[in-house]
Design a protein around this motif. Structure first.
Motif, PDB file in Angstrom:
ATOM      1  N   GLU A 254     -10.827   0.121   5.942  1.00  0.00           N
ATOM      2  CA  GLU A 254     -11.167   1.472   5.678  1.00  0.00           C
ATOM      3  C   GLU A 254     -10.620   2.533   6.673  1.00  0.00           C
ATOM      4  O   GLU A 254     -10.499   3.794   6.473  1.00  0.00           O
ATOM      5  N   GLU A 255     -10.731   1.999   8.058  1.00  0.00           N
ATOM      6  CA  GLU A 255     -10.203   2.963   9.158  1.00  0.00           C
ATOM      7  C   GLU A 255      -8.629   2.801   9.079  1.00  0.00           C
ATOM      8  O   GLU A 255      -7.858   3.581   9.681  1.00  0.00           O
ATOM      9  N   ALA A 256      -8.202   1.732   8.832  1.00  0.00           N
ATOM     10  CA  ALA A 256      -6.750   1.466   9.034  1.00  0.00           C
ATOM     11  C   ALA A 256      -5.884   1.980   7.981  1.00  0.00           C
ATOM     12  O   ALA A 256      -4.955   2.591   7.892  1.00  0.00           O
ATOM     13  N   ALA A 257      -6.533   2.230   6.599  1.00  0.00           N
ATOM     14  CA  ALA A 257      -6.134   3.037   5.445  1.00  0.00           C
ATOM     15  C   ALA A 257      -5.292   4.451   5.615  1.00  0.00           C
ATOM     16  O   ALA A 257      -3.964   4.384   5.149  1.00  0.00           O
ATOM     17  N   PRO A 258      -5.879   5.190   6.398  1.00  0.00           N
ATOM     18  CA  PRO A 258      -5.302   6.743   6.518  1.00  0.00           C
ATOM     19  C   PRO A 258      -4.185   6.530   7.778  1.00  0.00           C
ATOM     20  O   PRO A 258      -3.332   7.375   7.726  1.00  0.00           O
ATOM     21  N   ASP A 283       0.807   9.840   2.018  1.00  0.00           N
ATOM     22  CA  ASP A 283       1.994   9.860   1.049  1.00  0.00           C
ATOM     23  C   ASP A 283       3.244   8.996   1.180  1.00  0.00           C
ATOM     24  O   ASP A 283       3.643   9.290   2.694  1.00  0.00           O
ATOM     25  N   GLY A 284       3.582   8.295   0.646  1.00  0.00           N
ATOM     26  CA  GLY A 284       4.765   7.410   0.859  1.00  0.00           C
ATOM     27  C   GLY A 284       4.387   5.946   1.216  1.00  0.00           C
ATOM     28  O   GLY A 284       5.279   5.246   1.702  1.00  0.00           O
ATOM     29  N   ALA A 285       3.063   5.664   1.542  1.00  0.00           N
ATOM     30  CA  ALA A 285       2.629   4.171   1.933  1.00  0.00           C
ATOM     31  C   ALA A 285       3.315   3.327   1.121  1.00  0.00           C
ATOM     32  O   ALA A 285       3.327   3.367  -0.008  1.00  0.00           O
ATOM     33  N   LEU A 286       3.648   2.021   1.804  1.00  0.00           N
ATOM     34  CA  LEU A 286       4.180   0.954   0.684  1.00  0.00           C
ATOM     35  C   LEU A 286       3.055  -0.021   0.954  1.00  0.00           C
ATOM     36  O   LEU A 286       2.612  -0.389   2.154  1.00  0.00           O
ATOM     37  N   LEU A 287       2.906  -0.836  -0.233  1.00  0.00           N
ATOM     38  CA  LEU A 287       1.985  -1.911  -0.243  1.00  0.00           C
ATOM     39  C   LEU A 287       2.819  -3.127  -0.746  1.00  0.00           C
ATOM     40  O   LEU A 287       3.537  -3.178  -1.618  1.00  0.00           O
ATOM     41  N   VAL A 317       7.872   0.180  -7.213  1.00  0.00           N
ATOM     42  CA  VAL A 317       7.383   1.080  -8.110  1.00  0.00           C
ATOM     43  C   VAL A 317       6.468   2.024  -7.516  1.00  0.00           C
ATOM     44  O   VAL A 317       5.664   1.839  -6.536  1.00  0.00           O
ATOM     45  N   GLU A 318       6.921   3.374  -8.015  1.00  0.00           N
ATOM     46  CA  GLU A 318       6.305   4.496  -7.398  1.00  0.00           C
ATOM     47  C   GLU A 318       4.939   4.937  -8.191  1.00  0.00           C
ATOM     48  O   GLU A 318       4.830   4.719  -9.472  1.00  0.00           O
ATOM     49  N   TYR A 319       3.890   5.126  -7.786  1.00  0.00           N
ATOM     50  CA  TYR A 319       2.706   5.424  -8.150  1.00  0.00           C
ATOM     51  C   TYR A 319       2.129   6.688  -8.114  1.00  0.00           C
ATOM     52  O   TYR A 319       1.707   6.867  -6.625  1.00  0.00           O
ATOM     53  N   GLN A 320       1.859   7.487  -8.496  1.00  0.00           N
ATOM     54  CA  GLN A 320       1.550   9.166  -8.519  1.00  0.00           C
ATOM     55  C   GLN A 320       0.058   9.018  -8.625  1.00  0.00           C
ATOM     56  O   GLN A 320      -0.552   8.863  -9.531  1.00  0.00           O
ATOM     57  N   LEU A 321      -0.702   9.476  -7.504  1.00  0.00           N
ATOM     58  CA  LEU A 321      -1.991   9.617  -7.501  1.00  0.00           C
ATOM     59  C   LEU A 321      -2.681  10.700  -7.790  1.00  0.00           C
ATOM     60  O   LEU A 321      -1.912  11.655  -7.842  1.00  0.00           O
ATOM     61  N   PRO A 322      -3.905  10.972  -8.122  1.00  0.00           N
ATOM     62  CA  PRO A 322      -4.516  12.119  -8.664  1.00  0.00           C
ATOM     63  C   PRO A 322      -4.493  13.180  -7.499  1.00  0.00           C
ATOM     64  O   PRO A 322      -4.651  14.655  -7.713  1.00  0.00           O
ATOM     65  N   ASN A 326       2.033   9.907  -3.141  1.00  0.00           N
ATOM     66  CA  ASN A 326       2.619   8.936  -3.785  1.00  0.00           C
ATOM     67  C   ASN A 326       2.628   7.486  -3.148  1.00  0.00           C
ATOM     68  O   ASN A 326       2.589   7.671  -1.656  1.00  0.00           O
ATOM     69  N   VAL A 327       2.236   6.329  -3.781  1.00  0.00           N
ATOM     70  CA  VAL A 327       2.435   5.155  -2.963  1.00  0.00           C
ATOM     71  C   VAL A 327       3.159   4.192  -3.717  1.00  0.00           C
ATOM     72  O   VAL A 327       3.498   4.549  -4.935  1.00  0.00           O
ATOM     73  N   TYR A 328       3.629   3.079  -2.987  1.00  0.00           N
ATOM     74  CA  TYR A 328       4.826   2.345  -3.520  1.00  0.00           C
ATOM     75  C   TYR A 328       4.392   0.840  -3.533  1.00  0.00           C
ATOM     76  O   TYR A 328       3.957   0.387  -2.288  1.00  0.00           O
TER      77      TYR A 328
END
Length: 417
Positions: A254-258, A283-287, A317-322, A326-328
């Motif tokens: 939860e702290e690393a995510a941002p 924006d632009g994070a890769l998973l 694949v790009e996912y546009q969030l609400p 965008n995360v990928y």
């Protein structure tokens, strides 16, 4: 028809690539010569579920040369090389695997492999072992071999519930597997998969590794070597301390995510990266995932949350969030080093697969019979693998002299006078 593959015409390409892998697998090549001469597996049927790579082909050719009848399916729908499948069919094996196959096809292929009524199952992820235990009988199976961490966990769970019907050797837990394949192999192929899928720059990025087992250690070390700032997420206090003392920042997800630019899971646990984490990401994070199953990143939640998706590159694949970011997602959340790259290098798989080959010999070709349960590779087999590899590399070791052997076996010697 004793195979279901994409195209038998791909066989020549597969043979060429398998020969290249074999050049870097001297231990298996030596075992192949021994098995071909002795024919220890004559009359034995092997059901195999592995990542179908060129290195896997060298292992199976080694066993086949020793007389084994082999039926093979994939251990992951996206880790199959279709040309390798074709080459193995032409070598005389039954192969049921197609890169990108849907889950019903994947499950059907598992069943087709087990239809040979095997004497031994060789598994990566325990899908064969679990499917056998869903049936009323295990048929002719006398033993199994499990190659990866997730599969060992599943098999131990069967044993814990007193359901495991036959002995299973945990090749994953032997030193020549997890010290080298898991650490150096997974470390390299994970980075390779990320780079092939994204062509991103690692230097200067913040790279989050979830899990600091042998695979996580390797990934973190390779990422740092490429110039990334590495954060480790762990649930085990000892491993977290180890990561800290090796110079990595340790944070909960939860702290690393941002903070992260690139996220890799290597835990064997489901739901490591969840919706609440994804919504915090840049924006632009890769998973990416390096665990065996595609459960470590909550892909279903990601798809339900996204307002739009599109494929940007192969395996990306790009996912546009609400929130407009965008995360990928790489490789559908499946193990990225197998899906977007070519798995661990042959020189390392030489060790892991030699351990599997010798374990097969140990289980099927001796009078020794183990009780049902999960067992380690016998230490003498693992040591033989290491010795053969050292010999192939031209590396010599020191040996103890008679005085040292006496000292080692004695209790009388203490502080020198």
């Amino acid at each position: 028809m004793n195979y279901d593959i994409r195209d038998i015409a791909l066989a020549e390409r597969g043979r060429k690539r398998i020969r290249w892998a074999a050049r870097h697998m001297p231990v298996l090549n030596q075992l192949r010569e021994e098995f071909a001469a002795q024919q220890p597996f004559q009359g034995k049927r092997l059901a195999v579920s592995l990542h179908i790579t060129t290195e896997t082909a060298v292992l199976l050719s080694t066993l086949h040369a020793g007389g084994a009848e082999i039926a093979l399916c994939a251990s992951n729908p996206l880790s199959t090389f279709d040309d390798v499948c074709a080459a193995l069919v032409e070598e005389g094996m039954q192969v049921y695997a197609i890169n990108g196959e849907d889950l019903p096809t994947y499950r059907r292929h598992v069943e087709q492999v087990l239809d040979i009524d095997p004497h031994l199952v060789m598994d990566d992820g325990a899908d064969l072992i679990v499917e056998l235990h869903k049936r009323s009988s295990s048929g002719s199976v006398v033993a199994g071999i499990e190659e990866t961490t997730t599969g060992v966990v599943r098999t131990r769970a069967l044993a814990s519930d007193k359901l495991l019907r036959f002995p299973v050797i945990a090749v994953n837990d032997t030193p020549t597997k997890h010290y080298f394949d898991n650490r150096f192999g997974t470390g390299q192929n994970t980075i390779d998969g990320i780079l092939r899928a994204t062509n991103t720059l690692l230097a200067g990025s913040t790279f989050v590794v979830a899990g600091y087992g042998w695979c996580g250690r390797g990934i973190a070390a390779r990422a740092r070597g490429m110039g990334a700032r590495v954060i480790v997420c762990e649930i085990n206090p000892t491993r977290a301390l180890e990561a800290y003392f090796e110079g990595f920042q340790v944070l909960p997800m939860e702290e690393a995510a941002p903070l992260g630019d690139i996220f890799v899971t290597a835990t064997g646990m489901k739901g490591v990266i969840r919706k609440e984490h994804i919504l915090q990401m840049k924006d632009g994070a890769l998973l990416a995932n390096s665990g065996h199953f595609n459960v470590e990143i909550d892909v279903a939640a990601l798809e339900q949350t996204a307002v739009q998706t599109q494929e940007i590159r192969d395996h990306l694949v790009e996912y546009q969030l609400p929130n407009g970011r965008n995360v990928y997602l790489l490789g559908q959340g499946r193990l990225v080093g197998q899906v977007a790259a070519e798995a661990s290098p042959a020189a390392l798989m030489d060790l892991s697969f030699a351990g599997q080959a010798l374990s097969t010999y140990y289980l099927l070709c001796t009078e020794h019979r183990l009780p049902p349960g999960v067992h380690n590779v016998p230490a003498e087999l693992d040591e033989r693998v290491a010795q053969l590899k050292l010999k192939a590399l031209g590396i010599r070791l020191d040996t103890l002299n008679a005085d040292q052997l006496t000292y080692q076996a004695s209790w009388q010697y203490g502080t020198a006078e």
